[in-house]
Scaffold this motif. Structure first.
Motif, PDB file in Angstrom:
ATOM      1  N   ILE A 725       0.821  -1.204   0.000  1.00  0.00           N
ATOM      2  CA  ILE A 725       0.000   0.000   0.000  1.00  0.00           C
ATOM      3  C   ILE A 725       0.858   1.259   0.000  1.00  0.00           C
ATOM      4  CG2 ILE A 725      -0.199   0.093   2.521  1.00  0.00           C
ATOM      5  CD1 ILE A 725      -3.087   1.074   2.093  1.00  0.00           C
ATOM      6  N   HIS A 726       2.039   1.197   0.687  1.00  0.00           N
ATOM      7  CA  HIS A 726       2.940   2.352   0.707  1.00  0.00           C
ATOM      8  C   HIS A 726       3.603   2.560  -0.647  1.00  0.00           C
ATOM      9  CE1 HIS A 726       2.224   2.703   4.921  1.00  0.00           C
ATOM     10  NE2 HIS A 726       2.827   1.569   5.234  1.00  0.00           N
ATOM     11  N   LEU A 727       3.968   1.461  -1.308  1.00  0.00           N
ATOM     12  CA  LEU A 727       4.516   1.584  -2.660  1.00  0.00           C
ATOM     13  C   LEU A 727       3.472   2.176  -3.592  1.00  0.00           C
ATOM     14  CD1 LEU A 727       6.547   1.134  -4.898  1.00  0.00           C
ATOM     15  CD2 LEU A 727       5.870  -1.281  -4.978  1.00  0.00           C
ATOM     16  N   ALA A 728       2.231   1.713  -3.456  1.00  0.00           N
ATOM     17  CA  ALA A 728       1.163   2.226  -4.309  1.00  0.00           C
ATOM     18  C   ALA A 728       0.964   3.726  -4.103  1.00  0.00           C
ATOM     19  CB  ALA A 728      -0.136   1.474  -4.029  1.00  0.00           C
ATOM     20  N   LYS A 729       1.087   4.177  -2.854  1.00  0.00           N
ATOM     21  CA  LYS A 729       0.926   5.610  -2.594  1.00  0.00           C
ATOM     22  C   LYS A 729       2.059   6.419  -3.221  1.00  0.00           C
ATOM     23  CE  LYS A 729       0.076   8.916   1.132  1.00  0.00           C
ATOM     24  NZ  LYS A 729       0.866   9.958   0.463  1.00  0.00           N
ATOM     25  N   VAL A 730       3.297   5.908  -3.092  1.00  0.00           N
ATOM     26  CA  VAL A 730       4.436   6.593  -3.711  1.00  0.00           C
ATOM     27  C   VAL A 730       4.238   6.668  -5.224  1.00  0.00           C
ATOM     28  CG1 VAL A 730       6.903   6.393  -4.219  1.00  0.00           C
ATOM     29  CG2 VAL A 730       6.067   6.046  -1.890  1.00  0.00           C
ATOM     30  N   LEU A 731       3.766   5.565  -5.828  1.00  0.00           N
ATOM     31  CA  LEU A 731       3.529   5.560  -7.271  1.00  0.00           C
ATOM     32  C   LEU A 731       2.452   6.575  -7.662  1.00  0.00           C
ATOM     33  CD1 LEU A 731       3.596   1.690  -7.849  1.00  0.00           C
ATOM     34  CD2 LEU A 731       5.342   3.331  -8.554  1.00  0.00           C
ATOM     35  N   LYS A 732       1.421   6.625  -6.847  1.00  0.00           N
ATOM     36  CA  LYS A 732       0.320   7.552  -7.142  1.00  0.00           C
ATOM     37  C   LYS A 732       0.771   8.996  -6.999  1.00  0.00           C
ATOM     38  CE  LYS A 732      -4.336   8.789  -5.582  1.00  0.00           C
ATOM     39  NZ  LYS A 732      -5.408   8.485  -4.593  1.00  0.00           N
ATOM     40  N   ASP A 733       1.591   9.264  -5.977  1.00  0.00           N
ATOM     41  CA  ASP A 733       2.018  10.647  -5.724  1.00  0.00           C
ATOM     42  C   ASP A 733       3.059  11.127  -6.725  1.00  0.00           C
ATOM     43  OD1 ASP A 733       0.314  10.751  -3.595  1.00  0.00           O
ATOM     44  OD2 ASP A 733       1.863  10.413  -2.068  1.00  0.00           O
ATOM     45  N   TRP A 734       3.948  10.245  -7.157  1.00  0.00           N
ATOM     46  CA  TRP A 734       5.119  10.730  -7.885  1.00  0.00           C
ATOM     47  C   TRP A 734       5.328  10.155  -9.270  1.00  0.00           C
ATOM     48  CZ3 TRP A 734       6.982  14.890  -5.832  1.00  0.00           C
ATOM     49  CH2 TRP A 734       6.855  15.098  -4.433  1.00  0.00           C
ATOM     50  N   PHE A 735       4.679   9.060  -9.611  1.00  0.00           N
ATOM     51  CA  PHE A 735       5.026   8.402 -10.876  1.00  0.00           C
ATOM     52  C   PHE A 735       3.855   8.257 -11.854  1.00  0.00           C
ATOM     53  CE2 PHE A 735       8.233   7.162  -7.808  1.00  0.00           C
ATOM     54  CZ  PHE A 735       9.408   7.371  -8.520  1.00  0.00           C
ATOM     55  N   TRP A 736       2.697   7.905 -11.371  1.00  0.00           N
ATOM     56  CA  TRP A 736       1.550   7.776 -12.280  1.00  0.00           C
ATOM     57  C   TRP A 736       0.962   9.158 -12.548  1.00  0.00           C
ATOM     58  CZ3 TRP A 736      -0.590   3.387  -8.758  1.00  0.00           C
ATOM     59  CH2 TRP A 736       0.070   2.187  -9.061  1.00  0.00           C
ATOM     60  N   LYS A 737       0.833   9.498 -13.813  1.00  0.00           N
ATOM     61  CA  LYS A 737       0.260  10.787 -14.218  1.00  0.00           C
ATOM     62  C   LYS A 737      -1.004  10.550 -15.044  1.00  0.00           C
ATOM     63  CE  LYS A 737       3.923  12.651 -12.429  1.00  0.00           C
ATOM     64  NZ  LYS A 737       3.867  13.309 -11.112  1.00  0.00           N
ATOM     65  N   ASP A 738      -1.669  11.638 -15.320  1.00  0.00           N
ATOM     66  CA  ASP A 738      -2.907  11.514 -16.113  1.00  0.00           C
ATOM     67  C   ASP A 738      -2.629  10.906 -17.481  1.00  0.00           C
ATOM     68  OD1 ASP A 738      -4.294  12.603 -14.040  1.00  0.00           O
ATOM     69  OD2 ASP A 738      -4.258  14.657 -14.833  1.00  0.00           O
ATOM     70  N   ASP A 739      -1.491  11.248 -18.044  1.00  0.00           N
ATOM     71  CA  ASP A 739      -1.177  10.746 -19.377  1.00  0.00           C
ATOM     72  C   ASP A 739      -0.214   9.568 -19.344  1.00  0.00           C
ATOM     73  OD1 ASP A 739       0.861  12.186 -18.343  1.00  0.00           O
ATOM     74  OD2 ASP A 739       1.443  13.178 -20.217  1.00  0.00           O
ATOM     75  N   ALA A 740       0.119   9.093 -18.155  1.00  0.00           N
ATOM     76  CA  ALA A 740       1.035   7.963 -18.025  1.00  0.00           C
ATOM     77  C   ALA A 740       0.584   7.117 -16.851  1.00  0.00           C
ATOM     78  CB  ALA A 740       2.463   8.437 -17.833  1.00  0.00           C
ATOM     79  N   LYS A 741      -0.162   6.055 -17.184  1.00  0.00           N
ATOM     80  CA  LYS A 741      -0.720   5.210 -16.132  1.00  0.00           C
ATOM     81  C   LYS A 741       0.183   4.027 -15.794  1.00  0.00           C
ATOM     82  CE  LYS A 741      -4.432   7.617 -15.543  1.00  0.00           C
ATOM     83  NZ  LYS A 741      -4.618   8.352 -14.287  1.00  0.00           N
ATOM     84  N   ASP A 742       1.369   4.034 -16.333  1.00  0.00           N
ATOM     85  CA  ASP A 742       2.346   3.007 -15.965  1.00  0.00           C
ATOM     86  C   ASP A 742       3.712   3.669 -15.818  1.00  0.00           C
ATOM     87  OD1 ASP A 742       3.802   3.008 -18.564  1.00  0.00           O
ATOM     88  OD2 ASP A 742       1.903   2.212 -19.312  1.00  0.00           O
ATOM     89  N   THR A 743       4.579   3.004 -15.108  1.00  0.00           N
ATOM     90  CA  THR A 743       5.936   3.533 -14.912  1.00  0.00           C
ATOM     91  C   THR A 743       6.916   2.381 -14.763  1.00  0.00           C
ATOM     92  OG1 THR A 743       7.286   5.051 -13.610  1.00  0.00           O
ATOM     93  CG2 THR A 743       5.782   3.640 -12.397  1.00  0.00           C
ATOM     94  N   SER A 744       8.157   2.642 -15.088  1.00  0.00           N
ATOM     95  CA  SER A 744       9.185   1.610 -14.991  1.00  0.00           C
ATOM     96  C   SER A 744       9.470   1.284 -13.527  1.00  0.00           C
ATOM     97  CB  SER A 744      10.467   2.088 -15.676  1.00  0.00           C
ATOM     98  OG  SER A 744      11.545   1.226 -15.372  1.00  0.00           O
ATOM     99  N   ALA A 745       9.370   0.007 -13.191  1.00  0.00           N
ATOM    100  CA  ALA A 745       9.667  -0.413 -11.815  1.00  0.00           C
ATOM    101  C   ALA A 745      11.126  -0.112 -11.465  1.00  0.00           C
ATOM    102  CB  ALA A 745       9.379  -1.898 -11.638  1.00  0.00           C
ATOM    103  N   LEU A 746      12.013  -0.336 -12.444  1.00  0.00           N
ATOM    104  CA  LEU A 746      13.423  -0.064 -12.194  1.00  0.00           C
ATOM    105  C   LEU A 746      13.649   1.414 -11.928  1.00  0.00           C
ATOM    106  CD1 LEU A 746      16.258  -1.262 -12.076  1.00  0.00           C
ATOM    107  CD2 LEU A 746      16.489  -0.822 -14.538  1.00  0.00           C
TER     108      LEU A 746
END
Length: 956
Positions: A725-746
């Motif tokens: 859940i903490h990883l998901a929050k970090v992804l939501k806050d900093w990596f997933w954008k409106d035009d980018a719903k995925d991000t590189s795990a690395l």
């Protein structure tokens, strides 16, 4: 309840109190009393007995004399044989005043009880003859004036004896013997004694007289043999006269007898006296209490207060039984305290047991002289101690100091002035800086007690020094904690130059201890060249790698790798941390955080710092210098560069061991600050400046690395377990954008290593574990092993959502926003249903068969792997192994290796049961060679990445 000071209970005699006494006044002179020219305290019988304590030995002797003079028995000859200063002359004076009868017995304190015990109501006055071996000369006759005006020349001891008993009339009995220097016979002497009985003969310093005669040489006083014959005849004659008594003093040891002739005289006289005398040793040590008190103090003003003080000390010793000698636990010790008051019994024990072993220290007179000066100074200074103790001795007083130095060999002055007492002494300096010690003069009192108990000792003694319990006995008072004085002794052991300690015993010596050598060597060691490397070595030994990929101690920024491993940086002592004011630790840590050498540092969130406490650094450096100094002394001793005796060698090794432990403890106490960089960030509001958080480390923790890890975890500075859940929050806050719903795990992992506002993970395994834990849930994220365009849409390769899957942490692994993953899964489901429907329609309408060129139906793909009967060269067995090799461009190796994994390796890893092994071989050559910095960096990184081998070679 505060105890009354001794000065309010016991009042010294006026001459002691005012310092008007003279040393000679403590010396009883029998001849001066006999001549009527002595001081009043010795000349006046009443005053003499008032200041004289009648010991048990003196009482028995006086009882024998009284009975002898009264004709009721008693010993005819009494030999007083004691050590130098043992009270022989004083005892003779008691007999002199008692027998002469110038004062009534009732006026002589203690005498009536002796007469009563002997059954004598009235003692007859006796004639007294005093023969002083020092006053008399064997070759210088004395002219006596008779009552009729006739002058008589007296030459010998027997002539002097006869004259003193009866003048010219009695002298006539021995005149011929006196003139010829030959001894009168026993009968002549018996007749002489009988005529003038009752009589008392007192012979003092007889050895000093007889040793002046040379063998075979006649003097006016006779010869060596004639004087011995006189002694023999006199002792025999005394047996025949029941009211005559002889007291003679002989030295106890051959050393006191002086020359070889003196030793021979002592041996001969002891033989003759031994035939008939009653040997008696006057003063016992316990009785010295009262002797000294009678002479130095006039009276006890408040006996109840005195008893209260003594009782308080006795109770104090019992309450703290483990800190004091066993003898203090006996009820008799209270009696000793009472008898010795206001002087502590330990003072007498040290003076009578230790100082009396010195050649020129007289047991009674020496104690009186020394204590008179001590009491005078304490009275003058207003000393308020309840008892005068060894720790009370005012050795800073010139008179007291000169008195003790008189009895000691040369070399003690600097010992006292530097280590024991005086405004320039180490003890004063320690007490001025530490009020805990200064409030009770703990250091000075302890040093004085050690001096009093150890100064008379010699280097060739088997066991030297004063036991710890006796030191505490000589200083501690009711209401004080013994441990305070033990702490003071430990401090003295670290500071004093002449103090020695071994086996729980302490002593001072005129030879400097090894501490002075150590202090001189300490000054040789410099911070950068010696002290810091020694600290670094000890810090290095204290750490285990633990959670850190590397621990860098006193390392410059250029030597701290900028990689994905978590690294602990220990700052040097000159970059210490202070909670108040400017902190050099923050400046140095910021420098390392921002740059690696001249290059910018990117993986800033992989650094943690440990810093020294600013207020403790100076003490740490001092202790480390001490350790280096002791190590050099022990090393020089083992290499035969310096000479130490066995005791000093053991002390040096013990001091080295103690210094090692102290340095180790001080490093833990000094390096107490964990410092970590943080940034605060809120999406859309930007980043704050880098802030430094500091947390104290527990110096008492057994494992330093585990303690650092504990503090990091408790304060969430390091995450070793991370919930999805903490990883998901970090992804939501900093990596997933409106035009980018995925991000590189690395990229997420790498960004967490770089950005201070993101959580600091222990390593990539924590990140992968978190992803794996969230894989079978549809609340957090979906996965894909890549994506590619599919028309106007995106097709995810290896898509997984809501089910456990095998994840490969590479550049292609994607973390997909859960709503986007759910929508994509729905689109896949819809496409699959549409594909099934289309396939069903096609099967129902027609079947197409492909025929090869030879007219046969080709085999199905499903059957291609099955074995069958085949003939000809086209048949082949199943392929079970695969090998491949490739050379990568060093510049583009990262991208090329990713392509190899995506296009080749994954073909195998996605199939169950396939085992894949990848080996990497790296070769690098440089015509100019590789510098040390590059070699160190490459080796550290290879260690972190767990290479099996990584070596640099010289080449050809």
């Amino acid at each position: 309840m505060a105890l009354k000071p001794w000065r309010e209970i016991a009042e010294p005699h006026s001459d002691v109190r005012e310092g008007k006494f003279q040393q000679a006044e403590f010396a009883a002179d029998l001849s001066r009393v006999h001549a009527g020219t002595a001081n009043a305290e010795y000349q006046n019988p009443a005053l003499f007995f008032q200041r004289t304590f009648i010991t048990e030995g003196m009482r028995l002797l006086l009882d024998s004399v009284v009975k002898r003079l009264a004709g009721q028995g008693g010993d005819p000859v009494i030999q007083l044989q004691t050590a130098f200063g043992g009270g022989k002359t004083h005892t003779m004076l008691a007999v002199y005043h008692l027998a002469k009868g110038e004062a009534p017995a009732s006026d002589l304190q203690g005498v009536p009880a002796i007469l009563d015990a002997a059954g004598v109501t009235e003692l007859p006055k006796a004639r007294i003859a005093v023969l002083d071996g020092i006053k008399s000369s064997p070759n210088q006759p004395v002219v006596k004036d008779g009552q009729d005006g006739i002058r008589t020349t007296v030459r010998t001891l027997w002539g002097d004896l006869a004259w003193q008993l009866g003048g010219a009339e009695s002298y006539a009995l021995v005149a011929d013997a006196d003139a010829s220097g030959t001894s009168p016979g026993k009968d002549v002497l018996a007749d002489l004694l009988a005529r003038y009985a009752p009589c008392v003969i007192l012979i003092d310093e007889l050895v000093a007289y007889v040793r002046q005669f040379e063998e075979g040489k006649a003097l006016t006083g006779g010869t060596f043999d004639s004087n011995l014959s006189f002694v023999q005849a006199l002792t025999e004659a005394l047996k025949a006269v029941p009211t005559a008594v002889l007291l003679a003093s002989l030295p106890e040891s051959a050393k006191e007898a002086g020359s070889q002739r003196g030793e021979k005289a002592l041996a001969s006289l002891s033989h003759y006296f031994g035939r008939i005398q009653a040997l008696w040793k006057p003063v016992a040590t316990e009785e010295a209490f009262e002797i000294v008190r009678r002479r130095l103090f006039s009276n006890i003003n408040d006996k109840l207060a005195m008893e209260s003080v003594c009782r308080s000390f006795a109770d104090y010793y019992i309450e703290n039984r483990d800190d004091f000698p066993q003898e203090t636990q006996d009820s008799k010790y209270l009696e000793r305290l009472t008898h010795a008051y206001p002087i502590h019994p330990e003072v007498f024990d040290r003076l009578y047991e230790d100082w009396s072993t010195l050649d020129n220290f007289q047991r009674t007179r020496g104690v009186l002289k020394l204590m008179a000066k001590v009491i005078h100074r304490l009275w003058k200074d207003g000393n308020n101690d309840p008892l005068i103790m060894p720790g009370s001795f005012p050795l800073m007083d010139a008179d007291t100091l000169n008195e003790v130095l008189y009895y000691l060999p040369q070399g003690w002055t600097p010992v006292i002035e530097r280590d024991v007492d005086g405004e320039r002494s180490e003890t004063w300096e320690i007490e001025n800086k530490d009020t805990r010690f200064g409030s009770v003069q703990a250091c000075r009192r302890a040093a004085r007690a050690i001096f009093l108990g150890s100064a008379p000792s010699t280097a060739n003694q088997g066991v030297r020094g004063l036991e710890l319990e006796r030191v505490i006995l000589g200083v501690a008072q009711p209401g004080q904690q013994p441990n305070l004085f033990k702490d003071a002794l430990r401090r003295l052991g670290d500071r004093l130059h002449y103090l020695n300690a071994a086996n729980n015993r302490f002593w001072l010596d005129t030879r400097p201890n090894l501490r002075r050598e150590m202090e001189e060597r300490k000054r040789r060691f410099q911070d950068k060249e010696d002290v810091f490397p020694a600290i670094r070595e000890r810090v290095q030994r204290s750490f285990a790698s633990g959670v850190f990929g590397g621990i860098h101690i006193f390392t410059g920024s250029g030597d701290v790798p900028d990689d994905w491993a978590l690294r602990l940086v220990v700052l040097p002592p000159d970059a210490a941390f202070s909670k108040s004011g400017q902190s050099l630790a923050i400046d140095r840590a910021t420098e390392i955080l921002k740059k690696r050498g001249d290059q910018p540092r990117f993986k800033q969130n992989r650094l943690i710092f440990v810093a020294a406490d600013y207020d403790s650094v100076s003490r740490l450096k001092d202790h480390v210098r001490s350790h280096l100094a002791w190590r050099s002394i022990v090393g020089d001793y083992k290499d035969n560069r310096i000479v130490l005796d066995n005791l000093m060698a053991k002390q040096a090794q013990a001091s080295l061991d103690q210094a090692e432990e102290t340095a180790r403890r001080m490093i833990r106490e000094t390096y107490k600050w964990l410092v970590a960089p943080v940034q605060e960030a809120r999406p859309g509001k930007g980043l704050s400046e880098v802030k430094w958080e500091h947390f104290p480390l527990n110096p008492g923790a057994q494992n330093w690395s585990q303690e650092i890890e504990r503090v990091l975890k408790e304060n969430e500075l390091l995450i070793s377990e991370w919930a999805p859940i903490h990883l998901a929050k970090v992804l939501k806050d900093w990596f997933w954008k409106d035009d980018a719903k995925d991000t590189s795990a690395l990229n997420v992992w790498q960004q967490s290593c770089q950005q201070l506002y993101l959580p600091r993970l222990k390593d990539d395994a924590v990140f992968q574990t978190t992803m794996g834990a969230g894989a079978d849930s549809r609340e957090f994220f979906g996965f894909a092993q890549g994506k590619e365009p599919d028309g106007d849409k995106v097709r995810y390769v290896g898509f997984s959502y809501g089910k456990r899957t095998s994840l490969i942490m590479d550049s292609s692994l994607l973390l997909i926003e859960p709503l986007a993953a759910a929508a994509y899964m729905e689109s896949l489901r819809a496409a699959e249903e549409a594909s099934r429907a289309s396939a069903a329609n096609a099967e129902g309408s027609a079947t197409t068969v492909l025929v090869t060129g030879d007219g046969k139906t080709p085999p199905r793909v499903e059957d291609s792997g099955q074995s069958g009967t085949s003939t000809g060269s086209g048949a082949s067995s199943a392929k079970k192994q695969f090998y491949a090799s490739i050379d990568l461009d060093p510049i583009q190796a990262k991208r090329q290796f990713a392509d190899v994994v995506d296009e080749v390796v994954q073909q195998f890893t996605l199939r169950p049961g396939v085992k894949v092994r990848i080996a990497i071989e790296i070769q690098a050559e440089s015509p100019t060679g590789f510098d040390d910095g590059l070699q160190r960096a490459v080796k550290e990184n290879c260690n972190v990445l767990k290479f099996k081998s990584a070596e640099f070679e010289a080449g050809e």
